[in-house]
Design an enzyme around this catalytic site. Structure first.
Site, PDB file in Angstrom:
ATOM      1  N   HIS A 187       0.832  -1.203   0.000  1.00  0.00           N
ATOM      2  CA  HIS A 187       0.000   0.000   0.000  1.00  0.00           C
ATOM      3  C   HIS A 187       0.865   1.250   0.000  1.00  0.00           C
ATOM      4  O   HIS A 187       0.567   2.230  -0.692  1.00  0.00           O
ATOM      5  CB  HIS A 187      -0.907   0.007   1.238  1.00  0.00           C
ATOM      6  CG  HIS A 187      -2.186  -0.738   1.038  1.00  0.00           C
ATOM      7  ND1 HIS A 187      -2.907  -1.258   2.083  1.00  0.00           N
ATOM      8  CD2 HIS A 187      -2.881  -1.056  -0.076  1.00  0.00           C
ATOM      9  CE1 HIS A 187      -3.999  -1.849   1.618  1.00  0.00           C
ATOM     10  NE2 HIS A 187      -3.999  -1.742   0.315  1.00  0.00           N
ATOM     11  N   CYS A 485      -1.604  -3.661 -18.583  1.00  0.00           N
ATOM     12  CA  CYS A 485      -2.121  -2.758 -17.556  1.00  0.00           C
ATOM     13  C   CYS A 485      -1.441  -2.980 -16.208  1.00  0.00           C
ATOM     14  O   CYS A 485      -1.862  -2.419 -15.201  1.00  0.00           O
ATOM     15  CB  CYS A 485      -3.634  -2.890 -17.408  1.00  0.00           C
ATOM     16  SG  CYS A 485      -4.180  -4.531 -16.886  1.00  0.00           S
TER      17      CYS A 485
END
Length: 562
Positions: A187, A485
């Site tokens: 994160h 992606c």
């Protein structure tokens, strides 16, 4: 003045930083003098008050954050008020543990369960530790651990940096981030990249950097210099200036030097991300993750809620393409309303399209909402499924999508099976998008959340590039465009290799688009093919990157390092 000290780590957010070290406040730890619990009920109530206070402060931080940062903070706040966690604390108190010890041990039990699940849930262990440390600080009457209030610019240095801290950092003050632990898909890494803050993780020796010591870092190469000499500072500044000059003229569609079109698209994770990306110089969305609508809910989002969200996102992009990935959840991102039971290896379990096939109602509602949003906007909407491994799965999904009146159907290529057999899977489909993060972990049999395996997880691994080439060959055979992606698309050097392998579009964090655009514009497509050949011929990931870096335009090399 102390002598310069060269350290190294893993660059996870590109850019240069130079400034005084700002040490994160330490974690308080268990109170060594606290008594054993005498009144477990009263102590349990006190712990719940502390956890509620932590949740309230995290929610307040979320209000100051945007996009993915806000979502992460809100999810972390929910962890603090989880009933199962409170019950685990009660058990510790009933066994005689003091309050801070009970919180510590209950959290350890929870973290152990998450780490066994792996994937997304293992990633949330850092969030739980953050809740633990804030709750213990509340119980002990101590300041919360974290970044102190910054009155001037500096480089944040920590053992680890919780998402709750990273999400609200001020990029005008935080010149860089250096941590002792972490990984490329944590994160903290994702948030730092989104904020445009240079970051280097897994830096051995970062714990010895003193408050106020000047630190220089390169978030591309992972280089960190403590107490740099004037010559070293000048070298960092010169590279930063060259980067600014190279990016100054970056605008418009993606093109190679000879005019070969390579659309440059944005990866987005929330509606707020999509609305921000729509205002930037990108050619659309290459990956819209829809999980944010489903996670941390007791009931699935309604048809009306989903329709409103998708409509707003599509309208913001006008006639630019928007590729939406259907729900990618399952055992590694468990949903209370779609629990398929425990699995020994969630990363290889019923996730992504496998969950959708078990819960057709969830997929049908999502497709109905997408169809309604397209009808309302006339947008260039393209829909793709995650975790497709077989022809049967691809055909089932295509039939489902087209039954809802949606014309453009694609799949994610995230497994060796779908890469090797892409010509068969893509027959009858319109496009595919390679998810390099998952494709790398499955090809190399290395958990993408395991920081110690970062070398194996490099998308420069020749075996991974072989998989990309095979996927593109299948697209060429069937006429289906094959994009990328994954985070690999945002590396200016690797982007050249991907185009040389046959990739038709590149989707990445919006702040990486400008550098990739410049790199493409410096090389004709035939040169990209030559660079791809060098990478495919390499024996190791470092060798592949070094060969390409040595043969590419020097400006592209500088952009990949900065």
């Amino acid at each position: 003045m102390s002598a310069p000290r060269a350290l190294s780590g893993l660059g996870v957010s590109v850019g240069f930083g130079l400034g005084p070290a700002v040490r994160v406040r330490p974690v308080p730890g268990v109170d060594p003098s606290e008594p054993a619990a005498v009144d477990a009920a009263a102590d349990g109530a006190r712990v719940r008050e502390a956890l509620a206070a932590v949740a309230t402060r995290l929610e307040a931080r979320a209000e100051r954050a945007d996009g993915e940062g806000r979502e992460i903070l809100l999810m972390t706040a929910k962890l603090a008020t989880d009933r199962g966690l409170a019950k685990s604390v009660d058990k510790q108190l009933a066994a005689g543990a003091g309050m801070t010890r009970a919180v510590h041990d209950a959290m350890e039990g929870y973290v152990g369960k998450l780490q066994q699940l792996g994937g997304y849930m293992a990633q949330r262990a850092t969030d739980l530790y953050d809740v633990r440390d804030r709750a213990i600080s509340e119980l002990r009457g101590l300041p919360e651990p974290g970044v102190p209030e910054m009155t001037g610019p500096g480089v944040v240095v920590a053992h680890d940096l919780a998402p709750a801290e990273t999400a609200v950092l001020d990029p005008s003050l935080v010149l860089g981030i250096v941590t002792e632990v972490g990984g490329p898909t944590s994160h903290t890494a994702i948030l730092a990249s989104g904020l445009g803050i240079p970051a280097v993780v897994r830096v051995a020796g970062a714990g010895d950097i003193a408050e106020g010591e000047v630190v220089a870092l390169d978030g591309g190469t992972g280089e960190v210099v403590v107490a740099p000499s004037e010559e070293q500072r000048d070298a960092f500044r010169l590279r930063a200036e060259r980067r600014r000059a190279a990016l100054a003229g970056s605008w418009g569609p993606g093109r190679t030097a000879d005019g070969h079109a390579v659309p440059l698209l944005a990866n987005v994770g929330t509606l707020a991300d999509a609305l921000r990306a729509a205002e930037q110089d990108v050619e659309g969305v290459g990956l819209f993750r829809t999980e944010f609508l489903f996670l941390d809910r007791q009931e699935p989002p309604s048809l009306d809620e989903q329709t409103a969200t998708y409509t707003e996102a599509l309208r913001a992009f006008g006639d630019r393409r928007v590729v939406i990935r259907t729900l990618d959840a399952g055992a590694d991102k468990p949903l209370p309303f779609a629990d398929l039971g425990a699995e020994e290896n969630p990363a290889l379990g019923r996730r992504g399209l496998r969950l959708s096939r078990a819960r057709e109602d969830l997929l049908d509602t999502q497709l109905a909402a997408l169809a309604a949003a397209q009808s309302a906007t006339g947008a260039d909407l393209r829909v793709m499924a995650p975790m497709v491994a077989t022809v049967e799965e691809a055909r089932w999904f295509a039939g489902r999508v087209r039954a809802h009146g949606l014309a453009s159907v694609g799949i994610m290529i995230e497994t060796p099976a779908s890469a090797v057999r892409s010509a068969h899977l893509l027959d009858g489909l319109d496009f595919a998008s390679i998810g390099t993060n998952d494709l790398t972990q499955y090809t190399m049999a290395a958990d993408r959340m395991q920081g110690e395996l970062a070398d194996l997880l490099s998308p420069w691994q020749p075996a991974v590039l072989d998989m990309v080439q095979m996927a593109c060959e299948g697209g060429s055979t069937t006429g289906a465009g094959v994009g990328v992606c994954g985070e690999a698309a945002g590396d200016p050097l690797l982007a050249l290799v991907l185009v040389g392998l046959g990739v038709s579009s590149l989707s990445m964090s919006p702040n990486k688009v400008a550098a990739v655009r410049v790199a493409l514009g410096l090389h004709p497509v035939e040169r990209c093919r030559e660079l791809a050949g060098l990478a495919l011929g390499a024996r190791t990931a470092p060798e592949a990157r070094d060969l390409v870096a040595g043969a590419a335009d020097p400006i592209a090399r500088e952009l990949a390092q900065a």
